[in-house]
Write a protein that holds these residues in place. Sequence first.
Motif, PDB file in Angstrom:
ATOM      1  N   GLU A  16       0.691  -1.238   0.025  1.00  0.00           N
ATOM      2  CA  GLU A  16       0.021  -0.021   0.037  1.00  0.00           C
ATOM      3  C   GLU A  16       0.838   1.192   0.195  1.00  0.00           C
ATOM      4  OE1 GLU A  16      -3.039   0.035   3.329  1.00  0.00           O
ATOM      5  OE2 GLU A  16      -3.570  -1.732   2.623  1.00  0.00           O
TER       6      GLU A  16
ATOM      7  N   THR B 189       0.251   5.751   0.093  1.00  0.00           N
ATOM      8  CA  THR B 189      -0.440   6.741   0.056  1.00  0.00           C
ATOM      9  C   THR B 189       0.107   7.911  -0.784  1.00  0.00           C
ATOM     10  OG1 THR B 189      -1.019   6.545   2.508  1.00  0.00           O
ATOM     11  CG2 THR B 189      -1.360   8.766   1.782  1.00  0.00           C
TER      12      THR B 189
ATOM     13  N   SER C 132      -0.483  11.694  -2.784  1.00  0.00           N
ATOM     14  CA  SER C 132      -1.098  13.054  -2.959  1.00  0.00           C
ATOM     15  C   SER C 132      -1.370  13.226  -4.409  1.00  0.00           C
ATOM     16  CB  SER C 132      -0.483  14.150  -2.297  1.00  0.00           C
ATOM     17  OG  SER C 132      -0.298  13.832  -0.862  1.00  0.00           O
ATOM     18  N   ILE C 133      -2.583  13.480  -4.981  1.00  0.00           N
ATOM     19  CA  ILE C 133      -2.879  14.080  -6.399  1.00  0.00           C
ATOM     20  C   ILE C 133      -3.467  15.444  -6.111  1.00  0.00           C
ATOM     21  CG2 ILE C 133      -4.260  13.432  -8.168  1.00  0.00           C
ATOM     22  CD1 ILE C 133      -4.377  10.623  -7.276  1.00  0.00           C
TER      23      ILE C 133
ATOM     24  N   VAL D 186      -5.556  15.892  -3.186  1.00  0.00           N
ATOM     25  CA  VAL D 186      -6.580  14.763  -2.583  1.00  0.00           C
ATOM     26  C   VAL D 186      -5.578  13.446  -2.196  1.00  0.00           C
ATOM     27  CG1 VAL D 186      -8.234  12.972  -3.266  1.00  0.00           C
ATOM     28  CG2 VAL D 186      -8.404  15.224  -4.065  1.00  0.00           C
ATOM     29  N   LYS D 187      -5.647  12.958  -0.977  1.00  0.00           N
ATOM     30  CA  LYS D 187      -4.805  11.990  -0.499  1.00  0.00           C
ATOM     31  C   LYS D 187      -5.615  10.667  -0.907  1.00  0.00           C
ATOM     32  CE  LYS D 187      -1.815  13.762   2.463  1.00  0.00           C
ATOM     33  NZ  LYS D 187      -0.412  14.008   1.942  1.00  0.00           N
ATOM     34  N   VAL D 188      -4.862   9.788  -1.609  1.00  0.00           N
ATOM     35  CA  VAL D 188      -5.496   8.431  -2.025  1.00  0.00           C
ATOM     36  C   VAL D 188      -4.473   7.077  -1.635  1.00  0.00           C
ATOM     37  CG1 VAL D 188      -6.608   9.312  -4.004  1.00  0.00           C
ATOM     38  CG2 VAL D 188      -4.619   8.395  -4.279  1.00  0.00           C
ATOM     39  N   LYS D 189      -5.282   6.037  -1.459  1.00  0.00           N
ATOM     40  CA  LYS D 189      -4.546   4.981  -1.183  1.00  0.00           C
ATOM     41  C   LYS D 189      -4.440   4.119  -2.242  1.00  0.00           C
ATOM     42  CE  LYS D 189      -6.303   2.291   2.203  1.00  0.00           C
ATOM     43  NZ  LYS D 189      -6.708   1.510   2.913  1.00  0.00           N
ATOM     44  N   LEU D 190      -3.397   3.791  -2.605  1.00  0.00           N
ATOM     45  CA  LEU D 190      -3.042   2.855  -3.811  1.00  0.00           C
ATOM     46  C   LEU D 190      -2.689   1.427  -3.289  1.00  0.00           C
ATOM     47  CD1 LEU D 190      -2.586   2.235  -6.877  1.00  0.00           C
ATOM     48  CD2 LEU D 190      -0.230   3.120  -6.437  1.00  0.00           C
TER      49      LEU D 190
ATOM     50  N   ASN E 127     -12.037  -5.681  -1.638  1.00  0.00           N
ATOM     51  CA  ASN E 127     -12.427  -4.414  -1.807  1.00  0.00           C
ATOM     52  C   ASN E 127     -13.587  -4.302  -2.033  1.00  0.00           C
ATOM     53  OD1 ASN E 127     -11.914  -1.830  -2.114  1.00  0.00           O
ATOM     54  ND2 ASN E 127     -11.414  -1.711  -4.102  1.00  0.00           N
TER      55      ASN E 127
ATOM     56  N   SER F 275     -17.935   7.881   2.809  1.00  0.00           N
ATOM     57  CA  SER F 275     -17.457   9.144   1.735  1.00  0.00           C
ATOM     58  C   SER F 275     -19.143   9.590   1.317  1.00  0.00           C
ATOM     59  CB  SER F 275     -16.787   8.748   0.643  1.00  0.00           C
ATOM     60  OG  SER F 275     -15.576   8.268   1.165  1.00  0.00           O
TER      61      SER F 275
ATOM     62  N   ASP G 234     -16.686   1.540   2.892  1.00  0.00           N
ATOM     63  CA  ASP G 234     -15.771   0.325   2.600  1.00  0.00           C
ATOM     64  C   ASP G 234     -16.233  -0.751   3.477  1.00  0.00           C
ATOM     65  OD1 ASP G 234     -14.219   1.511   0.779  1.00  0.00           O
ATOM     66  OD2 ASP G 234     -12.974   2.450   2.463  1.00  0.00           O
TER      67      ASP G 234
END
Length: 169
Positions: A23, A25, A27-28, A40-44, A85, A119, A134
Amino acid sequence: DDTTKPTVKFEDQETVDTSSEGEQTLSIVVSDIYENEIVVKVKLIVSNNAPQEYMYCETTLNTEVNATANATYRFGITSLGELYNSKKVITYEFEDEETYNNAVKEIEETGKYDNYEGSVFMDEQSYTITITIDLTNDDLLKNFDLDSFPTSEGDIEALFTNPCEYSED
């Protein structure tokens, strides 16, 4: 609504390393021609066992709030036939602006609506609120009042009145 084409880039890097599982984290940064910008913070999650397809199953929720509520469960199915997921997406449709605004106020004050927290997307023009949650395996057991959650697509689909749909995305 922004009719310009936004620019989307990673905040601190040019590319993302997807060569090993795990995983990250990220930032986009999304910006437009008017210099509006949001990070926007996302988890890949990089996994060799990622979903090969998704199963979407809909149901109507019994709710005590003044709205029509539908839930869509999304189950990721891996190449090994395992769940991965899972999400529950609840859409509330309100008949009028007043009941919609009361729901918005409750979310702003408590961070949840109808005892659901996740969300939130609000559409004031169509008077709808969508909450995406989730789901862990324990959540699935509680949602369906089961001791063990089925792992086969047919057994999962049997939990729903309407047929489920399948997609690769």
